[in-house]
Motif scaffolding. Structure first.
Motif, PDB file in Angstrom:
ATOM      1  N   HIS A   1       0.878  -1.180   0.000  1.00  0.00           N
ATOM      2  CA  HIS A   1       0.000   0.000   0.000  1.00  0.00           C
ATOM      3  C   HIS A   1       0.906   1.218   0.000  1.00  0.00           C
ATOM      4  N   ILE A   2       1.024   1.877  -1.149  1.00  0.00           N
ATOM      5  CA  ILE A   2       1.991   2.960  -1.329  1.00  0.00           C
ATOM      6  C   ILE A   2       1.438   3.986  -2.317  1.00  0.00           C
ATOM      7  N   GLY A   3       1.872   5.227  -2.184  1.00  0.00           N
ATOM      8  CA  GLY A   3       1.501   6.256  -3.152  1.00  0.00           C
ATOM      9  C   GLY A   3       0.632   7.360  -2.583  1.00  0.00           C
ATOM     10  N   GLY A   4       0.193   7.216  -1.350  1.00  0.00           N
ATOM     11  CA  GLY A   4      -0.665   8.230  -0.756  1.00  0.00           C
ATOM     12  C   GLY A   4       0.006   9.585  -0.667  1.00  0.00           C
ATOM     13  N   ALA A   5       1.284   9.599  -0.295  1.00  0.00           N
ATOM     14  CA  ALA A   5       2.013  10.857  -0.196  1.00  0.00           C
ATOM     15  C   ALA A   5       2.121  11.529  -1.551  1.00  0.00           C
ATOM     16  N   ASP A   6       2.276  10.742  -2.605  1.00  0.00           N
ATOM     17  CA  ASP A   6       2.364  11.298  -3.961  1.00  0.00           C
ATOM     18  C   ASP A   6       1.057  11.965  -4.363  1.00  0.00           C
ATOM     19  N   VAL A   7      -0.060  11.306  -4.047  1.00  0.00           N
ATOM     20  CA  VAL A   7      -1.364  11.878  -4.363  1.00  0.00           C
ATOM     21  C   VAL A   7      -1.580  13.159  -3.561  1.00  0.00           C
ATOM     22  N   SER A   8      -1.236  13.133  -2.277  1.00  0.00           N
ATOM     23  CA  SER A   8      -1.429  14.301  -1.422  1.00  0.00           C
ATOM     24  C   SER A   8      -0.676  15.514  -1.948  1.00  0.00           C
ATOM     25  N   ASN A   9       0.521  15.293  -2.457  1.00  0.00           N
ATOM     26  CA  ASN A   9       1.358  16.400  -2.927  1.00  0.00           C
ATOM     27  C   ASN A   9       0.992  16.886  -4.323  1.00  0.00           C
ATOM     28  N   GLN A  10       0.398  16.015  -5.147  1.00  0.00           N
ATOM     29  CA  GLN A  10       0.210  16.348  -6.558  1.00  0.00           C
ATOM     30  C   GLN A  10      -1.237  16.612  -6.963  1.00  0.00           C
ATOM     31  N   ARG A  11      -2.200  16.080  -6.247  1.00  0.00           N
ATOM     32  CA  ARG A  11      -3.601  16.119  -6.656  1.00  0.00           C
ATOM     33  C   ARG A  11      -4.055  17.537  -6.989  1.00  0.00           C
ATOM     34  N   PRO A  12      -5.185  17.679  -7.735  1.00  0.00           N
ATOM     35  CA  PRO A  12      -6.074  16.602  -8.187  1.00  0.00           C
ATOM     36  C   PRO A  12      -5.577  15.925  -9.461  1.00  0.00           C
ATOM     37  N   TYR A  13      -6.155  14.756  -9.738  1.00  0.00           N
ATOM     38  CA  TYR A  13      -5.812  13.948 -10.905  1.00  0.00           C
ATOM     39  C   TYR A  13      -5.946  14.810 -12.169  1.00  0.00           C
ATOM     40  N   PRO A  14      -5.005  14.653 -13.136  1.00  0.00           N
ATOM     41  CA  PRO A  14      -4.004  13.581 -13.273  1.00  0.00           C
ATOM     42  C   PRO A  14      -2.601  13.953 -12.801  1.00  0.00           C
ATOM     43  N   LYS A  15      -2.454  14.984 -11.992  1.00  0.00           N
ATOM     44  CA  LYS A  15      -1.122  15.413 -11.578  1.00  0.00           C
ATOM     45  C   LYS A  15      -0.358  14.284 -10.876  1.00  0.00           C
ATOM     46  N   GLY A  16       0.850  14.048 -11.354  1.00  0.00           N
ATOM     47  CA  GLY A  16       1.704  13.028 -10.764  1.00  0.00           C
ATOM     48  C   GLY A  16       1.358  11.610 -11.146  1.00  0.00           C
ATOM     49  N   SER A  17       0.271  11.409 -11.876  1.00  0.00           N
ATOM     50  CA  SER A  17      -0.199  10.045 -12.151  1.00  0.00           C
ATOM     51  C   SER A  17       0.764   9.254 -13.036  1.00  0.00           C
ATOM     52  N   LYS A  18       1.440   9.919 -13.962  1.00  0.00           N
ATOM     53  CA  LYS A  18       2.363   9.202 -14.844  1.00  0.00           C
ATOM     54  C   LYS A  18       3.558   8.650 -14.064  1.00  0.00           C
ATOM     55  N   THR A  19       4.069   9.458 -13.137  1.00  0.00           N
ATOM     56  CA  THR A  19       5.194   8.988 -12.321  1.00  0.00           C
ATOM     57  C   THR A  19       4.770   7.832 -11.425  1.00  0.00           C
ATOM     58  N   ILE A  20       3.606   7.954 -10.791  1.00  0.00           N
ATOM     59  CA  ILE A  20       3.101   6.873  -9.945  1.00  0.00           C
ATOM     60  C   ILE A  20       2.973   5.587 -10.753  1.00  0.00           C
ATOM     61  N   GLN A  21       2.400   5.706 -11.950  1.00  0.00           N
ATOM     62  CA  GLN A  21       2.184   4.530 -12.799  1.00  0.00           C
ATOM     63  C   GLN A  21       3.504   3.881 -13.202  1.00  0.00           C
ATOM     64  N   ARG A  22       4.464   4.697 -13.633  1.00  0.00           N
ATOM     65  CA  ARG A  22       5.748   4.148 -14.098  1.00  0.00           C
ATOM     66  C   ARG A  22       6.515   3.465 -12.972  1.00  0.00           C
ATOM     67  N   ARG A  23       6.569   4.128 -11.818  1.00  0.00           N
ATOM     68  CA  ARG A  23       7.334   3.580 -10.702  1.00  0.00           C
ATOM     69  C   ARG A  23       6.703   2.299 -10.156  1.00  0.00           C
TER      70      ARG A  23
END
Length: 315
Positions: free
Chosen positions: A155-177
């Protein structure tokens, strides 16, 4: 074999190691009692000693010999490795919330109570302040530390969403990693179990909007990033009818908001327990029985009114 000391020293010895000196075992005994570092879950170190086939006929491990005070060992557990390398060995990986919630002893207890004759070995490798980049960079070392592990619960990625939201901000990096890390786990011969990212009831902060509507929260990331990755890499744990992952922490906390802390993000004590029960009924049930079990978690249940505005997608 499970030996409980209940806060007292445990006298134990496993008859002498062939061609091995006592210094190695003394060092191991000391390390068992040292607390973990690097932001890991509080408590005594979970220490593993594995005897590969053919190298050891017998072994000796003595704690607290003579006048030495090596600390209080609360539990020692011994497991036999499976010849077919299908060890019942679970590793939890994630950030701060997983670090606090994934209690190895409690998860093992729930498994014992739910499934007959099952007694898994469980380790919490979650780290404080981890996001998808640190997870991607660190998963290789975790796999090296646990060569005999089989199930990697994530269960990972919550911090990324918190810092980048709303969607789709940061979604490409989350997906690739996440894609790269899951591929690494599969290549190592392990079985990844990626959870849907938990529901987060964000408050307005600067330019970042509040939730609801859920288009401003973690929901769109779950649907567009996590579910496709679960389908790709964690197929036994993907619900083809509902088209989403079985380990559904999003739905759990959306329907039980009383499990959330005052910040709308973290989990309280009941939330931590619910986190483990979702993995028991939606992941362990598939491992041990080939199908999910009904999830009956009481508490919370205070659903908000239908949010204003159209959702990004139905979730």
């Amino acid at each position: 074999m499970d030996i409980k000391g209940i806060g007292k020293s445990i006298p134990i010895s496993l008859v002498g190691a062939k061609k091995r000196g006592a210094k190695k075992w003394k060092k191991l005994a000391g390390e068992v009692c040292h607390k973990p570092a690097d932001g890991r879950r509080k408590g005594f170190r979970d220490f593993r000693v594995v005897w590969p086939k053919g190298k050891y006929t017998v072994a000796r491990l003595v704690f607290g010999e003579g006048d030495e005070d090596l600390g209080k060992i609360q539990r020692i557990r011994f497991y036999k490795l499976d010849k077919k390398k299908k060890n019942d060995y679970w590793v939890f990986v994630g950030a701060a919330m997983t670090m606090n919630a994934a209690n190895p002893d409690r998860y093992t207890q729930l498994i014992r109570e739910t499934f007959t004759d099952q007694d898994p070995y469980v380790v919490n490798e979650a780290r404080n302040s981890w996001g998808v980049n640190k997870f991607w960079n660190g998963i290789g070392k975790i796999l090296e530390r646990h060569p005999h592990s089989r199930y990697i619960c994530i269960h990972i990625g919550g911090a990324d969403v918190s810092n980048q939201r709303p969607y789709p901000k940061g979604s490409k990096t989350i997906q690739r990693r996440l894609d790269a890390a899951l591929a690494m786990i599969r290549k190592a011969g392990k079985i990844p179990i990626l959870a849907r990212l938990s529901y987060r009831q964000y408050k307005k902060k600067g330019a970042q909007p509040a939730v609801p509507p859920e288009s401003n929260g973690s929901g769109p990331y779950v649907v567009n990033v996590y579910d496709p990755l679960i389908r790709k890499y964690c197929r036994p744990f993907f619900d083809p009818k509902a088209r989403r992952g079985y380990v559904d922490l999003y739905k759990l906390f959306e329907e039980n908001k009383k499990f959330l802390g005052d910040d709308g993000i973290s989990w309280n004590k009941d939330g931590n327990e619910a986190f483990l029960k979702v993995f028991v009924m939606r992941a362990a049930a598939i491992v041990y029985e080939g199908k999910v079990r009904p999830l009956d978690i009481k508490g919370g249940g205070d659903k908000d009114k239908k949010p204003n505005g159209p959702p990004t997608r139905a979730f």
